[in-house]
Each structure stands twice: as C-alpha cells, then as structure tokens.
Enzyme design. Structure first.
Site, PDB file in Angstrom:
ATOM      1  N   GLU A 129       0.827  -1.086  -0.005  1.00  0.00           N
ATOM      2  CA  GLU A 129       0.028   0.019   0.005  1.00  0.00           C
ATOM      3  C   GLU A 129       0.959   1.220   0.116  1.00  0.00           C
ATOM      4  OE1 GLU A 129      -3.582   0.624   0.237  1.00  0.00           O
ATOM      5  OE2 GLU A 129      -2.685   2.066  -0.455  1.00  0.00           O
ATOM      6  N   ILE A 136      -2.664   7.296   1.531  1.00  0.00           N
ATOM      7  CA  ILE A 136      -3.928   7.202   1.145  1.00  0.00           C
ATOM      8  C   ILE A 136      -4.093   5.543   0.871  1.00  0.00           C
ATOM      9  CG2 ILE A 136      -5.379   7.855  -0.821  1.00  0.00           C
ATOM     10  CD1 ILE A 136      -3.195  10.387  -1.483  1.00  0.00           C
ATOM     11  N   GLU A 190      15.280  15.523  -3.620  1.00  0.00           N
ATOM     12  CA  GLU A 190      16.545  14.703  -3.614  1.00  0.00           C
ATOM     13  C   GLU A 190      17.695  15.447  -4.271  1.00  0.00           C
ATOM     14  OE1 GLU A 190      16.578  11.600  -2.175  1.00  0.00           O
ATOM     15  OE2 GLU A 190      14.604  10.957  -1.819  1.00  0.00           O
ATOM     16  N   ASP A 201       9.211   7.996 -11.018  1.00  0.00           N
ATOM     17  CA  ASP A 201       8.508   7.763  -9.959  1.00  0.00           C
ATOM     18  C   ASP A 201       6.956   7.566 -10.074  1.00  0.00           C
ATOM     19  OD1 ASP A 201       8.474   7.266  -7.052  1.00  0.00           O
ATOM     20  OD2 ASP A 201       7.058   8.862  -7.056  1.00  0.00           O
ATOM     21  N   LYS A 205       4.728   4.074 -10.105  1.00  0.00           N
ATOM     22  CA  LYS A 205       3.131   4.127  -9.513  1.00  0.00           C
ATOM     23  C   LYS A 205       2.093   3.552 -10.400  1.00  0.00           C
ATOM     24  CE  LYS A 205       5.035   6.681  -5.626  1.00  0.00           C
ATOM     25  NZ  LYS A 205       5.158   8.256  -5.318  1.00  0.00           N
TER      26      LYS A 205
END
Lengths: 437, 437
Positions: A129, A136, A190, A201, A205
C-alpha cells in the site's frame, strides 16, 4: 493471545516511522488485531546513528541473515528501496515462507511479476500500500472494496516533489530551476531529483495502478513519461488565463477495444477539477468504476508518518489473515495470476486530447494566419487563443487551446510550424485533461 | 471452483443495482475472487414489477423463509431498510450461520450492538460499507488500511439530499422550501424528507463512523442533530461574503480527556476547505489519523449503482474470507468487542467553535453597541462584521463572525440579546469549521 513477529529491513526515515508507530500505538494495534505485533529484528548497514527512537540493541543487526534465517519472523518489512539488494532480500524472505510488506514501487513496477509469482508459489502474501500515494489507502480500495467494478479510468497526482514544485511555481510565479533548488535545500527534493521530476517515480506507481485496475501486465518501460523540467512560469501563467492549473498527472484509461492508455506528463486541468486543489506535497487519485462512478482520494503522499501508516496497515492485514489461519486471501494484483492479461498499450500517436500550444513567433503580420493554416491542415480546431502584446527575447508568445485532436496531428503540425522562419523557438504543447468519466 | 450462494432481501432500487452488477460483471468477479457468486434467492413483497433486470422466476419469492431457511445460502444481503422487520431478518440470518451484508445505517446505528454481538456468537461476518458514503470505501479504509492510526477527528458530508439542496440554494440563491419541492419532484428528496433534512440520516452514519474511529459505543440519540430547514438564502449569501459555504456536516472529534464530540449541523466551511467542492449528491469524508495525517474521500453518496458497488465489495470480502476458510477476520467495528469503550460525549455547551451570528435589528443608533456589549460580556470576541444598508421586514440584518467561543456563551449571549426590543426576530447562529487537524 497470539504474537506475530515482524522484521524490518531498512532503518531510515520510513523505518523510524514504522518503529515509532509500533511503539506509540501498541495498545491500539492489539485492540484492533486481537493479537500482538512484536518488532523482532531491525537490519541496516548503519545501526549506530540516533534516529530518535529507542530500539533494544539485541534486535539491531547489520547482517541480513539474522533476519532472513530467523524462523520466528512472520512478516518482513522491506524499506531500503531500489532494485537491488531489495529484490534479492524480498525473494529470499518469500522463499523462507515469510510474508512481505514493501513500500518499494520501483522494485514492484519492474520485478513485480517475479515477486508475486514467488509469493503465490510459497503461499505467502506481499503487500505494498505504501508504494503508491503514501498514507492514502488507494491500493486497498482497488483490491478490496471497489473490486466489483470494471474500472474505466484513473488519474492521479502521485509524486509529492513534483506537486510541491508546481504548486510553488503556480503560487509564486517562479521558474522551475529556482523552486527546485529551494526544494532541495528544504528536503522536499532529493539531491539527484531525476526520478521524481522526470516522472519515473510517477510511472512506477502508474504501472502498479494499471495492473490493479485493469488486470493487465504493464511493461514499465512502455509507459509514456514526460517530466516537469520543461514547464515554465509562462505556461503556468497562460494556463491560469485559460482557467487551468498544471499538474504532473498519471493517466490510465481503457478504450472500447481493450487498449490501455498509460501516460505520465504535465497536464492542464480545469480549476474546478477534483485534483486541482491537491497542492503541495499532497497526492490525489481519482478512479472511475462502472458502478461506483468517480471516487476520489487525497492525503499525504509521502513522509515518515503517513508512509508508516500504510506499511502498518499492510502488516495488520497480514496479521489478521494469520490470526484466522488464512493467507493469500486477496491476490497481490487483485486478480488471480492466471487471469492477468497482456492488454496492448495504445500508441501515444493515437491518443485524443485537448492541447495547449505555445509558439514563439516574430512580431509580424501573417504569423497567426500561417499557424492557424497549418493547424487546420492537420484537422486541429482551435477553441481559444491569446496573443499578448509583448516581446520575450525578440518573439511574441501566441498560445492556443485546441478542441480534441490526435496527438500525431499535434506533433505533425508543430514540426511543420517549427520549420517556418517566423517561429523563433521550439513550439511547446501541454495536454489538457478534463473530468474523466 | 467454489461457488458461494447469495440471497437478497429487498428487490427495490439498490437490489436491482446489485443484481445488475452481479450479472454485468460476473466474469470480473470470478477473476478477482477465484470462486463463483451465485444469486440464489431474491425476496420481496412485490416480485411482479418489472425492474429492468431479468431474474429467473424460480429464485423469486415473497416468503422470507425461502431464503432464511435455505442452508445453501452463504451470504444474505439486506436492503429493505428501517428497523423492522430488517432487524428480525438479519438476526435470523445470523442465527442460521449466514453472513450478512447490509446498507441499513438506521438499523446499525440503533441495533448495531445486538447485531454485532449475535454475529460474534454465531461466527459470521456482518459488513455494511454501503451504509455510509455510498460508493466511497470509507468504512473499509477505517477498518483495514488506516487501522494502525489513532484517529483524531472526522468530518463529512454524508447526506446527498441535503447536499443537493444546499448546493442548489448556493448556486441559485433560492430558498430552502422552493429547492426542496423541486428536489422532491425530481426524485432527489423523499416525499417525507424529514430523516434527510433534519440530519437524522447523517447522525446514523456519524454514530457508525465514531464507533469505528474511536472504538466507542455511541448512543445514537445523544448525538446533537440539527437539520438544514432553518438555513436561509440570506445566510448562504452572507456566508459567501465571509468566504464560506454552508454544508450539513457530521463532525466527530476526541479531546485530550477522551471525550467524544459528536454533532451534525449546518456548518460554514472556508471555500478552500477540502469538503467545500463536494457538491450536489456527492458525499465527502475527511479523516485525520495520528500517523496518516488527513485523508480525504469523495464520491457518489447514494444511488443504485454506487451503492451496489459497495454492497458487492462487502460480498466479495466475505467470499474471500470463505474461500480461504476464514471468518471474522476483522471485527465488525474494527476493534474486538471486549475492547469497545463507553467514552463520554462532550456536552454541546462545552464545544469551542467560531460562529456566524445573524441578528435582525431595528435600524437605529445604539444597536451595534448593545449587541457588541453583550457579546463582550459573554467573552465572545468578534472577528468580522457586516451591516448591509437594507431593511428586511422592518429590520436590518447585522452579521458577525466570531473568534473561538464556547457554545454555552453563544447561546447565553443570543438569549440575552433577543430580549432587547431592538431585536425583531430570533437571532441565528451557524457553527464554523475550518481545516480539522
């Protein structure tokens, strides 16, 4: 009362949050689980730095084998990130019959199939998750309560760094590079921000969400990915004049032919779009199911505490399974592995969207007619136009919002327009996304 | 492949949606469950009306016993609503070892303890995602993924009828009674809308959410409940001038002493509040967990299809339990029954809030000084004031927004102010809620 023993790989920021939660809410976890969770082992290369939480020295180790070969550990939390050695550790944990909770989207987007197959083979659960949307509970929602729906689309703001930068650019009128620098100084980006700002990234997802929503394998590398580094303060300002905000969106859709649209790019959304007010480091995800209709989620997309909430939610789910003697209650991707499809991805050339177009033209008669002519030739119809009376570097910006057009036509038209001597800089376009349904 | 047999009590709108979903998404449910769901019985007093779905005549019945005494039925869906005979049917189903899915918030808010105790005794699950927020998976989120959090507060728009009426009043400047009448004509409000517009339905849902979030029994009748029928177009207009919208909110909080704040009332929220854009028949819920931080959900709060999505989500959860031989994996209220507390409710007099105040005063010198004087005497400090130059029924409205004040002081001050001959009508107040944290 039963006790389930948890091992933690990675004593960084998120790991510290997990330990803090386990300690601070121990009574609550027992009440809600009807069993005990015991932190039995913490492994990291650095076990001497003070992280502000107290951990019994006996459970700290720098040797991964102290965790992976301990038969008393039921659940392994992997928080080191990246592909290796995370992949090896997770596969070894699975092979030892340990359940795995991970926040590692890169690992799952690229090696998910191997990991989930190993988990099925060894009869353990892998949950993740925290890999999407921080605190969320969107993965749980897709896999569990919304699972009776045929999903039509999803769109989301899934990267807090990009959203923070775009929000500040929007609120302050600042340029990307200045805001990025400041974000790095304040720990919101970063030192090497490439994965975040170039959309990698977010694409990791999106790959996971697409598999969950549409029951399909998604080759991560085939997801169209465009970052936010080319977005200028000028585009944000014009966007506002047209009633839009710019967000880095992950967009996933399925068309009538069962083709998957999978793309990550800066997107203009109307100010009244449900994601338009998801600002700063917050994430937001909107799913459309055939029965649920649109369902929207937002919350903290990252950070020590929100991520720990998601990680512990997964640990609790596995512990609840174990308490009643059940494992693999819900498949890792929401469908049985045998039902996982290989739906084709829709080529970007074929997507249909409205577009924002910006041209840098010489300030002379005939420019507008020329641009309009080429757009018309490519079947691109114009919905709105702004031509401010000012020069920027010897050129004037001319901006358009189009009606729906094919991406191939947009690219074709811009390539042709850019050959004209009246055009002083590479023409830009930003896709527009309205309410998905 | 295993087959789980489902019995449906109530062939109304939602029941029709459930059947439609079972038929339309059958392949998907099999892929995601690894088992079959079979609609084995549909019971209703009226089985002759055409609902637009095809049901095998052999499974239709007007006799509840055809369902409750059939040992082959694993899961019962109760969709008749109200207290009785729903309570009797649900208890009989549980006593027969059948799992229950219900959308009946009234039943659970009032008889939940009895029903959940019976379920625990007979080793079956009772699930009720559809009882709160329609298609929004908020109950699953609280019970499952967010369960590692100590919840701090919740606030929600939980009734679609009220939200529809308030949204239209806001957008059109119309009065409550006119919009209600039109909403009734279009099927957005019941012929007898009392339960909705007086906040009772919202309070039923709040009772369930409070138990889930705070692990406490909540005597439904002790929840402070105030409906929207006293809200005027004038208040909505002044609200906008102060930067607020009026929504019927359910508010739940826990204070440092472990006291529960439980209230349902029209509430002014800032235009940038995450619930401010939840308009029309949509519902929205915002939870704050100690680790997750704020998490926001929105979606369709009612309707045939969205409710069917939630009902089938529960059916799938139970079937997943059954497939792996597990029941009562997660307690009905998220905590073990033995851990359920009786936290005291905080008396309304003691709540602290900002307030909107509206006075109808004679148009004469000294009125403002008088009102301000009384407010000051009750320790109520004023943040903003509007005194438009116009008479309404021989009086001028004077409106204030206060800083934080105690409810008892507000009531005391207004009672005293209303004794003045300069005040022409009962003074009104509306509570203000900003971002909860």
């Amino acid at each position: 009362m039963k006790t389930f023993r948890v091992g933690l790989i990675g004593f960084g920021t998120i790991g510290t949050g997990v330990i803090k939660l386990l300690q601070q809410n121990q009574d609550l976890l027992v009440e809600r689980l009807g069993a005990q969770l015991e932190l039995a082992r913490v492994v990291d290369l650095d076990i001497s730095t003070d992280r502000g939480v107290t951990v019994a020295p006996a459970i700290l180790s720098t040797r991964i084998d102290d965790l992976l070969t301990d038969p008393g550990i039921d659940i392994v939390i992997e928080l080191i990130g990246g592909y290796e050695p995370a992949r090896t550790f997770v596969l070894r944990a699975i092979a030892s019959g340990k359940h795995v909770v991970t926040a590692n989207k890169a690992l799952l987007a690229v090696h998910g199939e191997e990991i989930f197959a190993a988990a099925a083979q060894h009869g353990v659960d892998v949950m993740y998750e925290a890999a999407v949307g921080g605190g969320i509970p969107v993965i749980s929602a897709i896999k569990e309560n919304l699972c009776a729906n045929r999903f039509r689309s999803l769109c989301g703001i899934l990267n807090g760094t990009c959203n923070y930068i775009l929000t500040r650019m929007t609120n302050e009128g600042a340029e990307f590079s200045a805001v990025l620098k400041d974000a790095q100084a304040h720990g919101y980006a970063e030192a090497d921000p490439t994965f975040d700002i170039e959309g990698v990234d977010t694409a990791h997802k999106l790959a996971l969400l697409l598999s969950l929503c549409f029951g399909t394998r998604v080759p991560f590398k085939e997801i169209f990915t465009e970052g936010i580094s080319q977005i200028s303060a000028l585009d944000i300002q014009f966007a506002r004049q047209f009633g839009f905000k710019i967000k880095l969106l992950a967009v996933g859709k399925i068309d009538a032919d069962g083709r998957i649209e999978a793309r990550v790019h800066p997107t203009m959304i109307p100010l009244n779009h449900p994601l338009a007010d998801v600002d700063g480091v917050f994430n937001g995800i909107r799913l459309v199911g055939d029965f649920s209709g649109p369902v929207m989620f937002s919350g903290r997309g990252a950070g020590m505490e929100a991520t720990a909430s998601a990680v512990l939610g997964d640990v609790m789910a596995i512990a609840r399974n174990l308490r009643v003697g059940a494992v693999q209650r819900t498949p890792a991707l929401g469908v049985n592995a045998t039902a996982l499809r290989d739906l084709p991805l829709k080529p970007m050339d074929e997507i249909i969207s409205e577009y924002y177009l910006r041209f840098a033209a010489t300030d002379q008669a005939g420019v507008l007619a020329h641009i309009s002519g080429v757009l018309g030739h490519f079947n691109i119809s114009i919905a709105a136009m702004i031509q401010p009376e000012r020069q920027i570097g010897g050129a004037v910006p001319i901006v358009f919002v189009t009606h729906e057009a094919r991406e191939a036509d947009i690219r074709g038209a811009l390539a042709q327009i850019d050959t004209s001597p009246m055009i002083r800089d590479v023409s830009r376009f930003v896709r527009i996304e309205r309410d998905l349904s």
